[in-house]
Design a protein around this motif. Structure first.
Motif, PDB file in Angstrom:
ATOM      1  N   ASP A   1       5.259  -2.085  13.697  1.00 50.43           N
ATOM      2  CA  ASP A   1       4.256  -1.613  13.743  1.00 50.43           C
ATOM      3  C   ASP A   1       4.278   0.393  13.387  1.00 50.43           C
ATOM      4  OD1 ASP A   1       3.289  -3.522  15.445  1.00 50.43           O
ATOM      5  OD2 ASP A   1       4.881  -2.616  17.152  1.00 50.43           O
ATOM      6  N   SER A   2       5.443   0.320  12.946  1.00 47.23           N
ATOM      7  CA  SER A   2       5.791   1.918  12.478  1.00 47.23           C
ATOM      8  C   SER A   2       4.741   1.808  10.659  1.00 47.23           C
ATOM      9  CB  SER A   2       7.223   2.411  12.679  1.00 47.23           C
ATOM     10  OG  SER A   2       7.430   2.035  13.691  1.00 47.23           O
ATOM     11  N   VAL A   3       5.020   0.726  10.061  1.00 48.52           N
ATOM     12  CA  VAL A   3       4.831   0.483   8.827  1.00 48.52           C
ATOM     13  C   VAL A   3       3.388   0.417   9.098  1.00 48.52           C
ATOM     14  CG1 VAL A   3       4.821  -1.249   6.744  1.00 48.52           C
ATOM     15  CG2 VAL A   3       7.067  -0.889   8.029  1.00 48.52           C
TER      16      VAL A   3
ATOM     17  N   LEU B   1       3.347   9.368   3.546  1.00 53.94           N
ATOM     18  CA  LEU B   1       4.945   8.487   4.062  1.00 53.94           C
ATOM     19  C   LEU B   1       4.445   9.060   5.667  1.00 53.94           C
ATOM     20  CD1 LEU B   1       6.855   7.312   1.577  1.00 53.94           C
ATOM     21  CD2 LEU B   1       4.711   6.178   1.780  1.00 53.94           C
ATOM     22  N   GLY B   2       3.776   9.835   5.934  1.00 50.14           N
ATOM     23  CA  GLY B   2       3.939  10.334   7.540  1.00 50.14           C
ATOM     24  C   GLY B   2       4.939  10.339   7.942  1.00 50.14           C
ATOM     25  N   GLN B   3       5.557   9.450   9.017  1.00 48.76           N
ATOM     26  CA  GLN B   3       6.411  10.049   9.583  1.00 48.76           C
ATOM     27  C   GLN B   3       7.168   9.087   9.347  1.00 48.76           C
ATOM     28  OE1 GLN B   3       5.358   9.977  14.011  1.00 48.76           O
ATOM     29  NE2 GLN B   3       4.508  11.617  14.449  1.00 48.76           N
ATOM     30  N   LEU B   4       6.480   7.884   8.859  1.00 50.19           N
ATOM     31  CA  LEU B   4       8.015   6.584   8.128  1.00 50.19           C
ATOM     32  C   LEU B   4       8.700   7.573   7.455  1.00 50.19           C
ATOM     33  CD1 LEU B   4       8.087   3.525   8.598  1.00 50.19           C
ATOM     34  CD2 LEU B   4       6.432   3.769   6.476  1.00 50.19           C
TER      35      LEU B   4
ATOM     36  N   THR C   1       1.199  -1.277   0.109  1.00 53.89           N
ATOM     37  CA  THR C   1      -0.003  -0.105   0.045  1.00 53.89           C
ATOM     38  C   THR C   1       0.785   1.496  -0.207  1.00 53.89           C
ATOM     39  OG1 THR C   1      -1.574  -0.882   1.228  1.00 53.89           O
ATOM     40  CG2 THR C   1      -1.654   1.302   1.297  1.00 53.89           C
ATOM     41  N   LEU C   2       1.865   1.321   1.105  1.00 52.97           N
ATOM     42  CA  LEU C   2       2.880   2.406   0.615  1.00 52.97           C
ATOM     43  C   LEU C   2       3.601   2.134  -0.449  1.00 52.97           C
ATOM     44  CD1 LEU C   2       3.914   2.094   4.195  1.00 52.97           C
ATOM     45  CD2 LEU C   2       2.662   3.414   3.980  1.00 52.97           C
TER      46      LEU C   2
END
Length: 346
Positions: free
Chosen positions: A173-175, A188-191, A118-119
């Motif tokens: 968890d971050s993904v 993608l935000g904070q990632l 998805t990312l």
């Protein structure tokens, strides 16, 4: 006395028997730069046989298929095939379709791989938008294209890590969290802040092993700095020293990159000695150790044991040993001398 050179041939032969030729070439190649291995005829024969095997067209074809159909490979040609399929969106669509089929058939769905795919689509959309912006602004948006390309490449690396079981739990968890947010924000935000470090590890053959052992974003940053400093040599250096190699690499500017590499040829003990005594003394120790020969391994074993002790305890042992081994007559003489010493006049 604690410094003993590593003989890389047994480890190399074990890797060859497991058909891990790329790792074997990197490992033995690290030591071939030093005369004690590079001038060894046996090492030269093994290294050449590995290179001959890796250059064989059938081996290369197998690695190409491995990267194209499995999405991961330990050889460059397979990695290129894997990355190419993912960069062309084929890989992300393939992974989403596979996980969708698992859901339909009541089979286990890999939530992490689904999130990464998805990312990947989000990153591809951003990449295309940046490319269009670059054309419209006559190149002004080029940095944005580079940033989205790095993000895409990093997500591909995380996919490979997931397939090989090397993606740490904290990053899983971050993904998943980032994928949930991306469905609303299309970003993608904070990632994104961590993907640059992942991209650095992706350029190193053993980068996934370093990634696997990280515990948080700080560990990831340190591992990326280590890989950036030592490049192609970082995989073998990490194989030898583990986290000790990463720790000492943070002081590479002070200790010197070449000195750290030299210390690694003595194993983790060499890295510990360098870290404790510094570059100048370590260089003296190594030049001296090549001229010293010991009968048996007992003295080397004792030296390595002492090296593992805290400095304050080591000094305590030295003082106690000096007191214990001082002859009795000398202690008596010192005692009489102290008694006979004239007292200070008030």
């Amino acid at each position: 006395m604690a410094l003993t050179r590593i003989n890389p041939l047994p480890e190399t032969q074990a890797l060859v028997e497991e058909e891990r030729y790329a790792e074997a070439a990197d490992y033995l190649g690290f030591f071939m730069a030093y005369d004690y291995v590079g001038d060894d005829p046996a090492a030269q024969v093994i290294y050449q046989s590995i290179e001959d095997r890796r250059s064989d067209w059938r081996y290369q074809l197998d690695k190409l298929g491995e990267g194209l159909f499995n999405g991961s490979s330990d050889e460059t040609i397979g990695q290129v095939a894997s990355v190419t399929s993912d960069f062309l969106v084929i890989g992300d669509v393939r992974d989403l379709a596979n996980q969708g089929m698992n859901l339909v058939h009541g089979e286990e769905v890999d939530e992490v791989l689904f999130a990464l795919a998805t990312l990947g689509l989000v990153a591809t959309s951003a990449q295309m938008a940046s490319a269009v912006g670059t054309g419209a602004t006559a190149g002004a948006a080029a940095p944005a294209v580079a940033g989205t390309t790095v993000a895409k490449s990093s997500l591909i690396t995380l996919k490979a890590a997931r397939r090989l079981g090397k993606l740490p739990n904290w990053l899983k968890d971050s993904v998943i969290t980032a994928a949930r947010q991306a469905r609303q924000t299309r970003s993608l935000g904070q990632l994104r802040t961590m993907l640059g470090d992942v991209n650095i590890l992706a350029k190193t053959r053993g980068g996934l092993n370093m990634l696997e052992n990280t515990q948080n974003a700080t560990d990831l940053r340190r591992a990326a700095r280590f890989a950036d400093t030592f490049g192609s040599q970082s995989a073998t250096l990490y194989r030898i020293g583990g986290t000790a190699a990463i720790d000492i690499s943070q002081r590479a500017v002070i200790l010197g990159k070449d000195t750290i590499l030299l210390a690694a040829t003595f194993g983790k003990t060499g890295l510990k000695v360098l870290d404790r005594v510094g570059t100048l003394k370590f260089t003296k120790f190594t030049s001296r150790s090549t001229k010293m020969v010991y009968k048996g391994d007992l003295l080397a074993l004792i030296a390595k044991l002492l090296l593992s002790l805290p400095v304050w305890l080591l000094y305590g042992i030295i003082v106690f040993a000096a007191w214990l081994w001082t002859p009795g007559w000398l202690l008596s003489a010192l005692g009489r001398l102290l008694k006979l010493r004239p007292q200070a006049t008030p």
